[in-house]
Write a protein that holds these residues in place. Structure first.
Motif, PDB file in Angstrom:
ATOM      1  N   ASP A   1       2.850  20.783 -21.371  1.00  0.00           N
ATOM      2  CA  ASP A   1       3.082  19.677 -22.435  1.00  0.00           C
ATOM      3  C   ASP A   1       3.847  17.880 -21.432  1.00  0.00           C
ATOM      4  O   ASP A   1       5.724  18.282 -21.545  1.00  0.00           O
ATOM      5  CB  ASP A   1       3.944  20.462 -23.812  1.00  0.00           C
ATOM      6  N   LYS A   2       3.170  18.201 -20.847  1.00  0.00           N
ATOM      7  CA  LYS A   2       3.345  16.076 -20.575  1.00  0.00           C
ATOM      8  C   LYS A   2       4.506  15.581 -22.009  1.00  0.00           C
ATOM      9  O   LYS A   2       5.451  14.859 -21.516  1.00  0.00           O
ATOM     10  CB  LYS A   2       3.192  15.940 -19.995  1.00  0.00           C
ATOM     11  N   VAL A   3       3.617  15.166 -22.327  1.00  0.00           N
ATOM     12  CA  VAL A   3       4.233  14.258 -23.666  1.00  0.00           C
ATOM     13  C   VAL A   3       5.778  14.689 -24.154  1.00  0.00           C
ATOM     14  O   VAL A   3       6.647  13.935 -24.385  1.00  0.00           O
ATOM     15  CB  VAL A   3       3.456  14.066 -24.626  1.00  0.00           C
ATOM     16  N   ALA A   4       6.003  16.359 -24.377  1.00  0.00           N
ATOM     17  CA  ALA A   4       7.137  17.306 -25.352  1.00  0.00           C
ATOM     18  C   ALA A   4       7.919  17.217 -24.011  1.00  0.00           C
ATOM     19  O   ALA A   4       9.808  16.468 -23.987  1.00  0.00           O
ATOM     20  CB  ALA A   4       6.669  18.230 -25.252  1.00  0.00           C
ATOM     21  N   ALA A   5       7.365  17.117 -22.454  1.00  0.00           N
ATOM     22  CA  ALA A   5       8.668  16.689 -21.688  1.00  0.00           C
ATOM     23  C   ALA A   5       9.600  15.321 -21.083  1.00  0.00           C
ATOM     24  O   ALA A   5      10.775  15.660 -20.833  1.00  0.00           O
ATOM     25  CB  ALA A   5       8.141  17.226 -19.990  1.00  0.00           C
ATOM     26  N   VAL A   6       8.241  14.654 -21.103  1.00  0.00           N
ATOM     27  CA  VAL A   6       8.697  13.217 -20.674  1.00  0.00           C
ATOM     28  C   VAL A   6       9.821  12.623 -22.107  1.00  0.00           C
ATOM     29  O   VAL A   6      11.008  12.325 -22.023  1.00  0.00           O
ATOM     30  CB  VAL A   6       7.756  12.120 -21.146  1.00  0.00           C
ATOM     31  N   ARG A   7       9.038  12.848 -23.457  1.00  0.00           N
ATOM     32  CA  ARG A   7      10.020  12.519 -25.043  1.00  0.00           C
ATOM     33  C   ARG A   7      11.755  13.348 -24.744  1.00  0.00           C
ATOM     34  O   ARG A   7      12.813  12.618 -25.001  1.00  0.00           O
ATOM     35  CB  ARG A   7       9.140  13.116 -26.131  1.00  0.00           C
ATOM     36  N   HIS A   8      12.036  14.019 -24.398  1.00  0.00           N
ATOM     37  CA  HIS A   8      13.275  15.170 -23.809  1.00  0.00           C
ATOM     38  C   HIS A   8      13.117  14.746 -22.733  1.00  0.00           C
ATOM     39  O   HIS A   8      15.156  14.447 -23.277  1.00  0.00           O
ATOM     40  CB  HIS A   8      12.736  16.857 -23.387  1.00  0.00           C
ATOM     41  N   TYR A   9      13.425  13.876 -21.514  1.00  0.00           N
ATOM     42  CA  TYR A   9      13.931  13.851 -20.322  1.00  0.00           C
ATOM     43  C   TYR A   9      14.492  11.899 -21.103  1.00  0.00           C
ATOM     44  O   TYR A   9      15.713  11.751 -20.390  1.00  0.00           O
ATOM     45  CB  TYR A   9      13.227  13.680 -18.962  1.00  0.00           C
ATOM     46  N   VAL A  10      13.887  11.215 -22.367  1.00  0.00           N
ATOM     47  CA  VAL A  10      14.105   9.751 -22.346  1.00  0.00           C
ATOM     48  C   VAL A  10      14.645   9.682 -23.519  1.00  0.00           C
ATOM     49  O   VAL A  10      15.633   9.118 -23.105  1.00  0.00           O
ATOM     50  CB  VAL A  10      12.850   9.358 -22.675  1.00  0.00           C
ATOM     51  N   SER A  11      15.046  10.871 -24.564  1.00  0.00           N
ATOM     52  CA  SER A  11      15.972  11.335 -25.927  1.00  0.00           C
ATOM     53  C   SER A  11      17.188  11.595 -25.337  1.00  0.00           C
ATOM     54  O   SER A  11      18.240  11.101 -26.001  1.00  0.00           O
ATOM     55  CB  SER A  11      14.522  11.500 -26.913  1.00  0.00           C
ATOM     56  N   THR A  12      16.799  12.678 -24.221  1.00  0.00           N
ATOM     57  CA  THR A  12      18.189  13.510 -24.283  1.00  0.00           C
ATOM     58  C   THR A  12      18.858  13.602 -22.779  1.00  0.00           C
ATOM     59  O   THR A  12      20.200  13.876 -23.114  1.00  0.00           O
ATOM     60  CB  THR A  12      18.418  14.756 -24.926  1.00  0.00           C
ATOM     61  N   ARG A  13      18.322  12.620 -22.122  1.00  0.00           N
ATOM     62  CA  ARG A  13      19.172  12.862 -21.021  1.00  0.00           C
ATOM     63  C   ARG A  13      19.136  11.477 -20.313  1.00  0.00           C
ATOM     64  O   ARG A  13      19.681  11.148 -18.842  1.00  0.00           O
ATOM     65  CB  ARG A  13      17.786  13.889 -19.677  1.00  0.00           C
TER      66      ARG A  13
END
Length: 225
Positions: free
Chosen positions: A15-27
């Motif tokens: 799930d690219k969209v979820a992974a991008v959201r994770h690294y942008v919002s939390t990392r």
């Protein structure tokens, strides 16, 4: 055969969209470009000088079936690519080439490294071989974000020493903390390997059996120099 820097890390995910959201919002990463191809879709993220490619799609299915979601390639910049290739072959590693002719070395446990020529520290060339479309980037903040200080690689416990020896013998890594660099702290006492310039560190962790259907290798961004 000395690794100077890390060009980019590529993660394969379902799930690219979820992974991008994770690294942008939390990392703390910022999405800077996208690339959509026939068999895969990728997003390019940056944090400081570090580049992270997150990819999903049909082309990733074989990797995901074998390893689960995680690091598919750690592309590194070398002082001498030809010497690194020769060292890899002497070490018994497999060497292939990508679509642009860059050598791709597979070490113990299937960890893959694309070998690229060295460049000046802080240079951020887009990963080659893809048609990147710029993504709207928010205005930079006053504070310059620090890049991740290490990558966590998960392997079967019996391959940790073999991969550490590969990093030392082929990539020119060392287990000694470079002068002037804060050591990466470990809770489990596993191997930590540093590039000669102190800009790249690999943290090796044993993959528990229950991880076989889950994450196999992961980028760690929680500890910053």
């Amino acid at each position: 055969m000395t690794v100077r820097d890390m060009a980019h890390v590529e993660l394969y995910t379902r799930d690219k969209v979820a992974a991008v959201r994770h690294y942008v919002s939390t990392r703390g990463f910022v999405q800077v470009a996208d690339c959509v191809e026939v068999d895969r879709s990728s997003a390019l993220l940056r944090r400081g000088d570090a580049q992270l490619v997150i990819t999903s799609g049909w082309a990733t299915r074989g990797f995901l079936a074998r390893n689960g979601e995680g690091v598919a390639d750690v592309a590194v910049r070398c002082a001498d690519v030809a010497a690194t290739v020769a060292a890899a072959l002497a070490h018994g590693a497999t060497v292939t080439h990508d679509g642009q002719g860059a050598p791709v070395v597979s070490g113990p446990g299937g960890i893959v490294h694309t070998l690229l020529p060295g460049s000046a520290p802080g240079t951020r060339a887009l990963p080659a071989g893809r048609t990147w479309i710029p993504h709207p980037v928010p205005a930079p903040s006053a504070a310059r974000p620090e890049p991740p200080d290490h990558v966590v690689l998960r392997l079967p416990a019996e391959l940790l020493d073999a991969y550490a020896a590969f990093c030392e013998g082929v990539l020119g890594f060392t287990r000694r903390t470079p002068e002037g660099i804060a050591p990466v702290k470990r809770a489990d006492g596993g191997p930590v390997l540093y590039g000669a310039a102190g800009r790249v560190a690999f943290v090796l962790r044993a993959r528990p059996p229950r991880d076989r259907a889950g994450s196999d290798r992961s980028l760690c961004t929680t500890s910053i120099l």
